[in-house]
Design a protein around this motif. Sequence first.
Motif, PDB file in Angstrom:
ATOM      1  N   VAL A 171      -8.963  -0.326  -1.788  1.00  0.00           N
ATOM      2  CA  VAL A 171      -8.214   0.690  -1.041  1.00  0.00           C
ATOM      3  C   VAL A 171      -9.009   1.116   0.189  1.00  0.00           C
ATOM      4  O   VAL A 171     -10.213   1.366   0.113  1.00  0.00           O
ATOM      5  CB  VAL A 171      -7.907   1.911  -1.940  1.00  0.00           C
ATOM      6  CG1 VAL A 171      -7.224   3.007  -1.149  1.00  0.00           C
ATOM      7  CG2 VAL A 171      -7.039   1.489  -3.114  1.00  0.00           C
ATOM      8  N   HIS A 227       1.215   4.321   1.649  1.00  0.00           N
ATOM      9  CA  HIS A 227       0.722   4.805   2.943  1.00  0.00           C
ATOM     10  C   HIS A 227       0.325   6.268   2.840  1.00  0.00           C
ATOM     11  O   HIS A 227       1.073   7.099   2.324  1.00  0.00           O
ATOM     12  CB  HIS A 227       1.798   4.612   4.008  1.00  0.00           C
ATOM     13  CG  HIS A 227       1.278   4.685   5.394  1.00  0.00           C
ATOM     14  ND1 HIS A 227       1.012   5.874   6.019  1.00  0.00           N
ATOM     15  CD2 HIS A 227       0.974   3.712   6.278  1.00  0.00           C
ATOM     16  CE1 HIS A 227       0.567   5.633   7.237  1.00  0.00           C
ATOM     17  NE2 HIS A 227       0.528   4.325   7.417  1.00  0.00           N
ATOM     18  N   GLY A 228      -0.863   6.569   3.357  1.00  0.00           N
ATOM     19  CA  GLY A 228      -1.404   7.919   3.254  1.00  0.00           C
ATOM     20  C   GLY A 228      -0.640   8.972   4.021  1.00  0.00           C
ATOM     21  O   GLY A 228      -0.592  10.128   3.614  1.00  0.00           O
ATOM     22  N   LYS A 229      -0.005   8.599   5.131  1.00  0.00           N
ATOM     23  CA  LYS A 229       0.697   9.588   5.951  1.00  0.00           C
ATOM     24  C   LYS A 229       2.128   9.831   5.496  1.00  0.00           C
ATOM     25  O   LYS A 229       2.577  10.964   5.426  1.00  0.00           O
ATOM     26  CB  LYS A 229       0.700   9.170   7.426  1.00  0.00           C
ATOM     27  CG  LYS A 229      -0.659   9.279   8.080  1.00  0.00           C
ATOM     28  CD  LYS A 229      -0.593   8.933   9.547  1.00  0.00           C
ATOM     29  CE  LYS A 229      -1.968   8.982  10.171  1.00  0.00           C
ATOM     30  NZ  LYS A 229      -1.958   8.512  11.549  1.00  0.00           N
ATOM     31  N   CYS A 246       0.847  -1.195   0.000  1.00  0.00           N
ATOM     32  CA  CYS A 246       0.000   0.000   0.000  1.00  0.00           C
ATOM     33  C   CYS A 246       0.878   1.240   0.000  1.00  0.00           C
ATOM     34  O   CYS A 246       1.970   1.247   0.564  1.00  0.00           O
ATOM     35  CB  CYS A 246      -0.958   0.004   1.183  1.00  0.00           C
ATOM     36  SG  CYS A 246      -0.266   0.414   2.776  1.00  0.00           S
ATOM     37  N   TRP A 264       5.582   3.180  -0.276  1.00  0.00           N
ATOM     38  CA  TRP A 264       4.996   1.851  -0.409  1.00  0.00           C
ATOM     39  C   TRP A 264       5.488   0.992   0.749  1.00  0.00           C
ATOM     40  O   TRP A 264       6.676   0.984   1.070  1.00  0.00           O
ATOM     41  CB  TRP A 264       5.396   1.234  -1.747  1.00  0.00           C
ATOM     42  CG  TRP A 264       4.741   1.922  -2.905  1.00  0.00           C
ATOM     43  CD1 TRP A 264       5.271   2.916  -3.668  1.00  0.00           C
ATOM     44  CD2 TRP A 264       3.434   1.670  -3.412  1.00  0.00           C
ATOM     45  NE1 TRP A 264       4.362   3.294  -4.621  1.00  0.00           N
ATOM     46  CE2 TRP A 264       3.227   2.549  -4.492  1.00  0.00           C
ATOM     47  CE3 TRP A 264       2.404   0.789  -3.065  1.00  0.00           C
ATOM     48  CZ2 TRP A 264       2.049   2.561  -5.228  1.00  0.00           C
ATOM     49  CZ3 TRP A 264       1.230   0.808  -3.805  1.00  0.00           C
ATOM     50  CH2 TRP A 264       1.054   1.681  -4.872  1.00  0.00           C
ATOM     51  N   SER A 267      -4.760   4.200   3.138  1.00  0.00           N
ATOM     52  CA  SER A 267      -3.778   4.200   2.055  1.00  0.00           C
ATOM     53  C   SER A 267      -4.277   5.012   0.871  1.00  0.00           C
ATOM     54  O   SER A 267      -5.466   5.184   0.670  1.00  0.00           O
ATOM     55  CB  SER A 267      -3.436   2.775   1.636  1.00  0.00           C
ATOM     56  OG  SER A 267      -4.552   1.947   1.607  1.00  0.00           O
ATOM     57  N   GLU A 268      -3.317   5.490   0.124  1.00  0.00           N
ATOM     58  CA  GLU A 268      -3.615   6.220  -1.102  1.00  0.00           C
ATOM     59  C   GLU A 268      -3.891   5.256  -2.250  1.00  0.00           C
ATOM     60  O   GLU A 268      -4.682   5.550  -3.132  1.00  0.00           O
ATOM     61  CB  GLU A 268      -2.425   7.113  -1.481  1.00  0.00           C
ATOM     62  CG  GLU A 268      -2.146   8.216  -0.476  1.00  0.00           C
ATOM     63  CD  GLU A 268      -3.213   9.279  -0.480  1.00  0.00           C
ATOM     64  OE1 GLU A 268      -3.667   9.684  -1.558  1.00  0.00           O
ATOM     65  OE2 GLU A 268      -3.619   9.698   0.618  1.00  0.00           O
ATOM     66  N   ALA A 269      -3.187   4.123  -2.237  1.00  0.00           N
ATOM     67  CA  ALA A 269      -3.318   3.144  -3.311  1.00  0.00           C
ATOM     68  C   ALA A 269      -2.847   1.788  -2.813  1.00  0.00           C
ATOM     69  O   ALA A 269      -2.105   1.693  -1.835  1.00  0.00           O
ATOM     70  CB  ALA A 269      -2.469   3.575  -4.509  1.00  0.00           C
ATOM     71  N   ARG A 286       3.615   8.513   2.596  1.00  0.00           N
ATOM     72  CA  ARG A 286       3.770   8.494   1.141  1.00  0.00           C
ATOM     73  C   ARG A 286       4.875   7.570   0.632  1.00  0.00           C
ATOM     74  O   ARG A 286       5.658   7.941  -0.237  1.00  0.00           O
ATOM     75  CB  ARG A 286       3.983   9.913   0.602  1.00  0.00           C
ATOM     76  CG  ARG A 286       2.974  10.924   1.048  1.00  0.00           C
ATOM     77  CD  ARG A 286       1.661  10.901   0.339  1.00  0.00           C
ATOM     78  NE  ARG A 286       1.862  10.985  -1.104  1.00  0.00           N
ATOM     79  CZ  ARG A 286       1.047  10.419  -1.972  1.00  0.00           C
ATOM     80  NH1 ARG A 286       0.005   9.759  -1.567  1.00  0.00           N
ATOM     81  NH2 ARG A 286       1.272  10.529  -3.255  1.00  0.00           N
ATOM     82  N   ASP A 294      -9.204   3.638   3.907  1.00  0.00           N
ATOM     83  CA  ASP A 294      -8.963   5.038   4.278  1.00  0.00           C
ATOM     84  C   ASP A 294      -7.507   5.304   4.640  1.00  0.00           C
ATOM     85  O   ASP A 294      -7.075   6.444   4.633  1.00  0.00           O
ATOM     86  CB  ASP A 294      -9.839   5.437   5.467  1.00  0.00           C
ATOM     87  CG  ASP A 294     -11.321   5.452   5.112  1.00  0.00           C
ATOM     88  OD1 ASP A 294     -11.634   5.530   3.910  1.00  0.00           O
ATOM     89  OD2 ASP A 294     -12.146   5.372   6.032  1.00  0.00           O
TER      90      ASP A 294
END
Length: 191
Positions: free
Chosen positions: A151, A75-77, A73, A81, A155-157, A79, A153
């Motif tokens: 996906v 990671h949203g925080k 993933c 993988w 993760s971005e992708a 950025r 909440d």
Amino acid sequence: MDTDLRTYADLHADATAVLSGWPATSPAAAANRDRTLELLAAGPVAMSRGHRPGHVTASALVLDATGERVLLCLHGKFRRWVQLGGHCEPGDRTLAAAALREAGEESGIAGLVVDPTPIDVDIHPVSCQGGSLHYDVRFAVLAPPGATERVSDESEALGWFPPDRLPEPLADGTVQLVAPALAALARRAAG
């Protein structure tokens, strides 16, 4: 022990037993296992994200049914993988179950299967509690044939990647999970 910490008692006992008997997959993992066992000497509080000196987390490198791809993933925080995973929760009874729960929540894939033997232990700084450490116990998780990810909440992708062609930017420590995860898959196929 307050009510919250009592909910971590079984998980703490499992973590201590699993790591005490675990033959590490590398010298670095052995040193991190030993440091994690020292943290666990504090008792069940070491499983709680509120423990400022650090806390045990669980993560999973998800492999497809063939071992030809790994799921990561973005990671949203931070950025990068990374493998799936996160904090242990009071309802988790084992570290392997915590890793499996996190993998399911973050991937949206039903029917995941965790190998109960860790593949790595990593210690890294995080921003929890204004600055702490994650003592991350990592597992191989196998996806069923035809698995479709979703996906979350957090993760971005999500993406499937060949083990020898992982994406950039890659989180520190993620690449070291590939060989022991593939070995876990091979043991499962042989057994």
